[in-house]
Motif scaffolding. Structure first.
Motif, PDB file in Angstrom:
ATOM      1  N   ASP A  20       0.825  -1.212   0.000  1.00 30.79           N
ATOM      2  CA  ASP A  20       0.000   0.000   0.000  1.00 30.79           C
ATOM      3  C   ASP A  20       0.860   1.263   0.000  1.00 30.79           C
ATOM      4  OD1 ASP A  20      -2.274  -1.549   0.007  1.00 30.79           O
ATOM      5  OD2 ASP A  20      -2.600  -1.374   2.161  1.00 30.79           O
ATOM      6  N   TRP A  93      -7.777  -1.253  -4.827  1.00 35.62           N
ATOM      7  CA  TRP A  93      -8.863  -1.091  -3.860  1.00 35.62           C
ATOM      8  C   TRP A  93      -9.628  -2.391  -3.623  1.00 35.62           C
ATOM      9  CZ3 TRP A  93      -8.601   1.476  -8.523  1.00 35.62           C
ATOM     10  CH2 TRP A  93      -9.435   1.022  -9.528  1.00 35.62           C
ATOM     11  N   GLN A  94      -9.301  -3.443  -4.386  1.00 38.60           N
ATOM     12  CA  GLN A  94      -9.933  -4.748  -4.190  1.00 38.60           C
ATOM     13  C   GLN A  94      -9.122  -5.624  -3.246  1.00 38.60           C
ATOM     14  OE1 GLN A  94     -10.047  -5.701  -8.416  1.00 38.60           O
ATOM     15  NE2 GLN A  94     -12.291  -5.677  -8.343  1.00 38.60           N
ATOM     16  N   LEU A  95      -8.037  -5.088  -2.697  1.00 33.86           N
ATOM     17  CA  LEU A  95      -7.151  -5.850  -1.828  1.00 33.86           C
ATOM     18  C   LEU A  95      -7.222  -5.314  -0.400  1.00 33.86           C
ATOM     19  CD1 LEU A  95      -4.049  -5.893  -4.173  1.00 33.86           C
ATOM     20  CD2 LEU A  95      -5.731  -7.716  -3.880  1.00 33.86           C
ATOM     21  N   ASP A  96      -7.039  -6.223   0.547  1.00 41.45           N
ATOM     22  CA  ASP A  96      -6.958  -5.774   1.939  1.00 41.45           C
ATOM     23  C   ASP A  96      -5.521  -5.361   2.228  1.00 41.45           C
ATOM     24  OD1 ASP A  96      -5.431  -8.088   2.363  1.00 41.45           O
ATOM     25  OD2 ASP A  96      -7.027  -9.153   3.398  1.00 41.45           O
ATOM     26  N   GLY A  97      -5.211  -5.037   3.456  1.00 43.16           N
ATOM     27  CA  GLY A  97      -3.889  -4.562   3.828  1.00 43.16           C
ATOM     28  C   GLY A  97      -2.788  -5.592   3.651  1.00 43.16           C
ATOM     29  N   ASN A  98      -3.152  -6.865   3.510  1.00 43.28           N
ATOM     30  CA  ASN A  98      -2.155  -7.930   3.339  1.00 43.28           C
ATOM     31  C   ASN A  98      -1.988  -8.357   1.894  1.00 43.28           C
ATOM     32  OD1 ASN A  98      -1.660  -8.167   6.147  1.00 43.28           O
ATOM     33  ND2 ASN A  98      -3.595  -9.269   6.347  1.00 43.28           N
ATOM     34  N   LYS A 100      -4.370  -9.472  -0.077  1.00 45.12           N
ATOM     35  CA  LYS A 100      -5.334 -10.507  -0.439  1.00 45.12           C
ATOM     36  C   LYS A 100      -6.617  -9.869  -0.963  1.00 45.12           C
ATOM     37  CE  LYS A 100      -2.799 -13.741   1.551  1.00 45.12           C
ATOM     38  NZ  LYS A 100      -1.970 -14.571   0.799  1.00 45.12           N
ATOM     39  N   GLU A 101      -7.267 -10.565  -1.885  1.00 45.97           N
ATOM     40  CA  GLU A 101      -8.529 -10.034  -2.411  1.00 45.97           C
ATOM     41  C   GLU A 101      -9.590  -9.991  -1.298  1.00 45.97           C
ATOM     42  OE1 GLU A 101     -10.190 -10.721  -6.388  1.00 45.97           O
ATOM     43  OE2 GLU A 101      -8.529 -12.147  -6.607  1.00 45.97           O
ATOM     44  N   ARG A 102     -10.374  -8.927  -1.325  1.00 44.68           N
ATOM     45  CA  ARG A 102     -11.457  -8.795  -0.328  1.00 44.68           C
ATOM     46  C   ARG A 102     -12.645  -9.622  -0.726  1.00 44.68           C
ATOM     47  NH1 ARG A 102     -11.027  -2.571   1.586  1.00 44.68           N
ATOM     48  NH2 ARG A 102      -8.830  -2.490   1.305  1.00 44.68           N
TER      49      ARG A 102
END
Length: 102
Positions: A20, A93-98, A100-102
């Motif tokens: 990020d 924006w489709q990924l979380d902080g790690n 990975k896909e949300r």
């Protein structure tokens, strides 16, 4: 009238940035690149702005290449293998902080 150039924060350590933070820095540099281009359109004789622009381009290219090597393409012009893959990976924006896909 004194002309001021955007400070591009050369002291920022990009070696320890997560996904990020790396993407955010690339976005900042992309914005700075456009701002310098506009400034140079108005003041083409400003050598300080031209040097800053060259530095921004260098940083942008290095970080964008690093991001693409680690996470996949983010620039249309950098497709790999002759395929239009940059749209097939998750958008940031489709990924979380790690990552990975949300």
């Amino acid at each position: 009238m004194e002309r001021r150039i955007i400070n591009n924060d050369n002291n920022r350590n990009s070696n320890h940035m997560g996904r990020d933070d790396l993407l955010r820095r690339i976005q900042e540099l992309a914005f700075m690149k456009v701002e310098c281009e506009l400034y140079l359109d108005a003041y083409p004789e400003c050598n300080m702005a031209l040097e800053q622009y060259k530095n921004i381009i260098k940083q942008y290219t290095e970080l964008a290449e690093r991001y693409e090597n680690e996470y996949g393409p983010i620039r249309q012009e950098n497709t790999r293998g002759g395929e239009w893959k940059w749209v097939s990976t998750p958008w940031p924006w489709q990924l979380d902080g790690n990552g990975k896909e949300r």
